[in-house]
Design a protein around this motif. Structure first.
Motif, short mmCIF file in Angstrom:
data_model
loop_
_atom_site.label_atom_id
_atom_site.label_comp_id
_atom_site.label_asym_id
_atom_site.label_seq_id
_atom_site.Cartn_x
_atom_site.Cartn_y
_atom_site.Cartn_z
N ALA A 1 0.83 -1.20 0.00
CA ALA A 1 0.00 0.00 0.00
C ALA A 1 0.87 1.26 0.00
CB ALA A 1 -0.93 -0.01 1.20
N GLU A 2 1.92 1.26 0.80
CA GLU A 2 2.79 2.43 0.85
C GLU A 2 3.53 2.62 -0.47
OE1 GLU A 2 6.15 4.55 3.68
OE2 GLU A 2 5.45 2.54 4.17
N ALA A 3 3.95 1.52 -1.09
CA ALA A 3 4.67 1.60 -2.37
C ALA A 3 3.81 2.27 -3.44
CB ALA A 3 5.09 0.20 -2.82
N PHE A 4 2.52 2.04 -3.40
CA PHE A 4 1.62 2.62 -4.39
C PHE A 4 0.85 3.83 -3.84
CE2 PHE A 4 2.36 -1.60 -6.05
CZ PHE A 4 2.59 -1.32 -7.38
N ASN A 5 1.28 4.33 -2.67
CA ASN A 5 0.66 5.48 -2.01
C ASN A 5 -0.84 5.27 -1.82
OD1 ASN A 5 0.76 7.94 -0.71
ND2 ASN A 5 0.24 9.06 -2.57
N LEU A 6 -1.21 4.06 -1.37
CA LEU A 6 -2.61 3.75 -1.09
C LEU A 6 -2.86 3.90 0.40
CD1 LEU A 6 -2.91 0.45 -3.16
CD2 LEU A 6 -3.80 2.72 -3.78
N PRO A 7 -3.96 4.50 0.79
CA PRO A 7 -4.26 4.61 2.22
C PRO A 7 -4.60 3.25 2.82
CG PRO A 7 -6.05 5.52 0.93
CD PRO A 7 -4.96 5.15 -0.03
N VAL A 8 -4.21 3.04 4.07
CA VAL A 8 -4.54 1.81 4.79
C VAL A 8 -5.33 2.17 6.03
CG1 VAL A 8 -2.53 0.52 3.94
CG2 VAL A 8 -2.35 1.84 6.05
N CYS A 9 -6.02 1.17 6.56
CA CYS A 9 -6.84 1.37 7.76
C CYS A 9 -6.53 0.24 8.73
CB CYS A 9 -8.32 1.38 7.38
SG CYS A 9 -9.41 1.60 8.78
N PRO A 10 -5.53 0.43 9.63
CA PRO A 10 -5.20 -0.63 10.58
C PRO A 10 -6.40 -0.99 11.46
CG PRO A 10 -3.59 1.16 10.66
CD PRO A 10 -4.73 1.61 9.81
N HIS A 11 -6.44 -2.26 11.87
CA HIS A 11 -7.53 -2.69 12.75
C HIS A 11 -7.07 -3.85 13.62
CE1 HIS A 11 -7.82 -5.02 9.03
NE2 HIS A 11 -8.40 -5.98 9.71
N LEU A 12 -7.85 -4.21 14.58
CA LEU A 12 -7.71 -5.27 15.58
C LEU A 12 -7.28 -4.68 16.91
CD1 LEU A 12 -8.20 -8.13 16.34
CD2 LEU A 12 -5.87 -8.68 15.69
N LEU A 13 -5.99 -4.54 17.17
CA LEU A 13 -5.54 -3.97 18.46
C LEU A 13 -5.44 -2.46 18.30
CD1 LEU A 13 -2.79 -6.54 19.48
CD2 LEU A 13 -5.09 -6.29 20.44
N MET A 14 -6.58 -1.79 18.49
CA MET A 14 -6.62 -0.35 18.19
C MET A 14 -5.62 0.46 18.99
SD MET A 14 -10.01 -1.65 18.20
CE MET A 14 -10.37 -1.19 19.84
N ALA A 15 -5.40 0.12 20.25
CA ALA A 15 -4.45 0.88 21.06
C ALA A 15 -3.05 0.83 20.43
CB ALA A 15 -4.43 0.34 22.48
N LEU A 16 -2.67 -0.32 19.94
CA LEU A 16 -1.39 -0.47 19.26
C LEU A 16 -1.41 0.24 17.90
CD1 LEU A 16 1.39 -1.80 18.73
CD2 LEU A 16 0.13 -3.80 17.91
N HIS A 17 -2.48 0.04 17.15
CA HIS A 17 -2.54 0.56 15.80
C HIS A 17 -2.76 2.07 15.74
CE1 HIS A 17 -3.29 -3.74 14.36
NE2 HIS A 17 -2.05 -3.40 14.13
#
Length: 139
Positions: free
Chosen positions: A56-72
């Motif tokens: 995603a970063e290589a193609f400048n695509l936004p990401v949306c981390p999930h699961l352990l929100m405090a960590l993410h």
């Protein structure tokens, strides 16, 4: 999906995640169309297609981390392509600290560590007879 997204919207969240990535492309399109029709044009829709952060970063695509929100929450602050963090309350029942949300935005922990304090009593109470886990408590 619609009920969770509408609840998030009502609580002030500016966007919601919709899971796509099934073998049939049309199914993903239908989910996105239904989400847009339900949420309206001003609510952001993020797509979870299980992309890796590197790709995603290589193609400048936004990401949306999930699961352990405090960590993410900290992770999202540290990378250039994570404008969103999925709110995922499933772990609230087994943690003593939750992710701090202010005006619909996640706030990373200000203390060292992951920002997660496990509720070991709640974890033990949630165990299912016949199943076991090796729980090592820190501290």
């Amino acid at each position: 999906m619609a009920a969770d997204a509408l609840d998030a919207q009502a609580r002030g969240f500016a966007g919601s995640r919709i899971k796509i990535g099934r073998p049939q492309l049309a199914e993903g399109r239908e989910r996105l169309s239904a989400g847009r029709a339900t949420l309206g044009p001003r609510h952001e829709i993020m797509v979870d297609a299980n992309q890796t952060f590197t790709l995603a970063e290589a193609f400048n695509l936004p990401v949306c981390p999930h699961l352990l929100m405090a960590l993410h929450a900290s992770l999202a602050c540290a990378i250039p392509n994570a404008p969103w963090l999925k709110y995922n309350p499933q772990l609230n029942g087994i943690t003593k600290t939750g992710l701090r949300i202010e005006s619909g935005r996640a706030c990373p922990a200000e203390s060292p560590g992951l920002g997660i304090v496990w509720d070991w009593d709640a974890i033990e109470a949630a165990q299912i007879d016949g199943l076991s886990a090796d729980l090592h408590q820190a501290g």
